[in-house]
Scaffold this active site. Structure first.
Site, PDB file in Angstrom:
ATOM      1  N   GLU A 100      -1.108   3.730 -16.268  1.00  0.00           N
ATOM      2  CA  GLU A 100      -1.958   2.824 -15.583  1.00  0.00           C
ATOM      3  C   GLU A 100      -1.629   1.813 -16.673  1.00  0.00           C
ATOM      4  O   GLU A 100      -2.694   1.501 -17.249  1.00  0.00           O
ATOM      5  CB  GLU A 100      -3.164   3.145 -15.167  1.00  0.00           C
ATOM      6  CG  GLU A 100      -3.297   4.182 -13.992  1.00  0.00           C
ATOM      7  CD  GLU A 100      -4.729   4.520 -13.669  1.00  0.00           C
ATOM      8  OE1 GLU A 100      -5.522   3.594 -13.762  1.00  0.00           O
ATOM      9  OE2 GLU A 100      -4.996   5.770 -13.037  1.00  0.00           O
ATOM     10  N   TYR A 129      -6.338   2.553  -3.432  1.00  0.00           N
ATOM     11  CA  TYR A 129      -7.814   2.290  -3.215  1.00  0.00           C
ATOM     12  C   TYR A 129      -8.023   1.594  -4.829  1.00  0.00           C
ATOM     13  O   TYR A 129      -7.393   1.152  -5.334  1.00  0.00           O
ATOM     14  CB  TYR A 129      -8.352   3.774  -3.404  1.00  0.00           C
ATOM     15  CG  TYR A 129      -7.952   4.724  -4.169  1.00  0.00           C
ATOM     16  CD1 TYR A 129      -7.850   4.780  -5.686  1.00  0.00           C
ATOM     17  CD2 TYR A 129      -7.225   5.993  -3.893  1.00  0.00           C
ATOM     18  CE1 TYR A 129      -7.355   5.778  -6.612  1.00  0.00           C
ATOM     19  CE2 TYR A 129      -6.764   6.850  -4.640  1.00  0.00           C
ATOM     20  CZ  TYR A 129      -6.815   6.847  -5.896  1.00  0.00           C
ATOM     21  OH  TYR A 129      -6.129   7.510  -6.796  1.00  0.00           O
ATOM     22  N   MET A 184      -1.879   5.135  -5.480  1.00  0.00           N
ATOM     23  CA  MET A 184      -3.375   5.070  -5.461  1.00  0.00           C
ATOM     24  C   MET A 184      -3.562   3.707  -4.764  1.00  0.00           C
ATOM     25  O   MET A 184      -4.145   2.535  -5.169  1.00  0.00           O
ATOM     26  CB  MET A 184      -3.497   4.848  -7.035  1.00  0.00           C
ATOM     27  CG  MET A 184      -3.285   5.910  -7.959  1.00  0.00           C
ATOM     28  SD  MET A 184      -3.818   5.881  -9.575  1.00  0.00           S
ATOM     29  CE  MET A 184      -2.715   4.833 -10.188  1.00  0.00           C
TER      30      MET A 184
END
Length: 530
Positions: free
Chosen positions: A303, A371, A369
């Site tokens: 990330e 969310y 991902m």
């Protein structure tokens, strides 16, 4: 979770395994010396996991292969990995993808899940590149005419992936252990578990928390199988041993060791400078002889490559692809290699910053991902659901929704079957809110229950702040001056419908300890994926 936010944009019933030996089937090979051998790794009474191993027994390398096989009546192939599937009735054709190059003496493989009604049977017909699977190159006989193959992007009923993250730190203050995966009924509904996290330090994979991972002692009452850990020198304990025991009880579950996450992604940039050395370090750790049987794959949670997360990375557009290729080369074709990736579908957003399309050829799937789009990390709001499935009038940012991310990844050449939709088993919220509908102002993040303001488990919110509405395919709740958004069993049902309509490989969630003690959310996912 811990006091640090680890993720920011973060098959059946109880099974009885029937582990079988390698079962040779009439082989398939138009190229003399190239064989295809079928085997089953497990059978749970209504389905099984099968595998074909392609071995080049000839003297020349091959650059591609095509295996065609037919299953008995009542047997249906669902998802396929490490190969591209087409079907016509019970006839299945699988072509090589990234693993087509097979040197003399070397092997490649692909796997698949199959469901059946009545009796399970081995393939009744098989050929490779037009010839028999035994390597003679002879065209096999068949009692049915070869069908005209019809392409399908649907992994098939019962073949969807339902993956959950187990966070190592939940064994501390949250008091959630591997045994809870069993007692909640979740294990029977999972297909895969991602164990989070290993660290990335000095360009290498390293253990994240030795005590939780391999040292923590479990007595008989706390252990998955009711047998206490051993204090003998060299005995494996901790989560790794508990996962080993869980897999013995539920042989259909595959476990992947996940590295990185929000806090530990800073080391990937250095790893990308020497991807071969990084992949070597990961293989040595994941396949350490003390726990090699625990893990079936490796997951990379970077990330974010060539973009900013907790820190900013400037390793370049191609770094993620190179790292993925190195991992595949080191772990080989039979090992699962996956990645959790950004769901930023905005123009020139994080998906555009790295070669996710190119890297997909080396990976089994992406955990997208979908969310943490919005939340109390923007203290004044506006209030908005943190995991919207679709856009809606007034959404604070274009491209910040699940469908935008999925469509963008498809447009970059990522097959739908390699995309898993992400579900959060938690909510995000604000305080100081007067407006019930989305879009209201706030004074800060709402009090949380995970050691971080603005975030709380579903199991807490379902009674603390029950849902009062839906928007963008997910739920929101107004209680007092607090405003929360989270998924419920009903909205998860809608998201699983989307997963099937889009032909996605399945879904995943962060993380197991957020669900109720009887697994309400994972049950909704499992039912919705059928």
């Amino acid at each position: 979770m811990t006091k640090v936010r680890w993720h920011l944009a973060a098959l059946c019933g109880v099974v009885t395994a029937l582990v079988l030996g390698l079962i040779a089937v009439a082989p398939a090979s138009g190229a003399t010396g190239v064989t295809a051998t079928f085997s089953k790794s497990s059978d749970w009474g209504s389905g099984y996991e099968g595998k074909y191993t392609i071995t080049n027994g000839g003297t020349s390398a091959i650059s591609s292969w095509t295996v065609e096989f037919e299953l008995p009546a009542g047997n249906t192939v669902g998802s396929v990995w490490d190969g591209a599937k087409t079907t016509n009735g019970n006839r299945v054709t699988v072509k090589s993808t990234w693993n087509g190059n097979v040197a003399p003496g070397a092997s490649a493989s692909f796997g698949f899940n199959a469901t059946y009604s009545g009796n399970s049977g081995n393939p009744v017909y098989c050929r490779i590149d037009g010839g028999t699977c035994d390597g003679t190159g002879v065209t096999p006989t068949t009692t049915t005419p070869p069908p005209t193959t019809t392409t399908t992007n649907n992994p098939g009923p019962g073949g969807k992936i339902n993956l959950g993250y187990f966070a190592q730190w939940t064994v501390y203050a949250r008091n959630y252990h591997v045994k809870n995966i069993h007692t909640s009924g979740s294990a029977a509904k999972l297909t895969h578990i991602n164990y989070a996290f290993g660290n990335v330090s000095n360009g290498q994979c390293v253990m994240g928390d030795r005590d939780a991972d391999i040292d923590k002692f479990y007595d008989a009452g706390a252990s998955v199988d009711g047998v206490a850990d051993s204090w003998d020198a060299g005995a494996l304990r901790g989560n790794f041993n508990q996962l080993r025991k869980l897999k013995k009880m539920y042989p259909h579950i595959k476990v992947l060791y996940s590295f990185g996450g929000w806090t530990w992604s800073g080391g990937f940039g250095q790893a990308a400078q020497n991807p071969g050395a990084f992949a070597e370090s990961c293989q040595k750790l994941v396949e350490d002889p003390r726990w090699a049987d625990v893990f079936d794959g490796i997951d990379i949670d970077w990330e974010y490559p060539n973009a900013c997360g907790l820190t900013c990375d400037a390793s370049g557009f191609g770094s993620f692809k190179v790292l993925s290729e190195a991992l595949r080369d080191r772990f080989g074709s039979s090992y699962l290699v996956t990645a959790a990736i950004t769901a930023d579908g905005s123009n020139n957003g994080k998906i555009d910053k790295a070669d996710y399309g190119g890297a997909a050829a080396s990976l089994n799937w992406y955990n997208v991902m979908t969310y943490d789009y919005f939340g109390g990390f923007s203290p004044q709001g506006p209030t908005a659901p943190h995991s919207p499935l679709t856009s809606y009038p007034g959404i604070p940012a274009d491209g910040f929704n699940s469908d935008a991310a999925i469509q963008k990844l498809k447009s970059k050449g990522v097959p739908a079957s390699k995309l898993l939709l992400g579900i959060g088993f938690y909510g995000r919220g604000w305080t100081g809110v007067t407006q019930s509908a989305p879009g209201g102002s706030a004074t800060g993040p709402a009090p949380g229950d995970q050691g971080e303001a603005g975030i709380a488990d579903y199991k807490t919110l379902k009674t603390r702040c029950p849902a009062t509405g839906t928007v963008g395919g997910t739920a929101y709740a107004k209680c007092g001056n607090e405003w929360w958004s989270y998924d419920t069993p009903a909205t998860i049902g809608g998201k699983m419908g989307y997963t099937k309509t889009q032909g996605l490989g399945g879904a995943f969630f962060w993380e197991l300890s957020g669900d109720t003690s009887n697994g309400e959310l994972i049950t909704a996912m499992s039912n919705g994926l059928k």
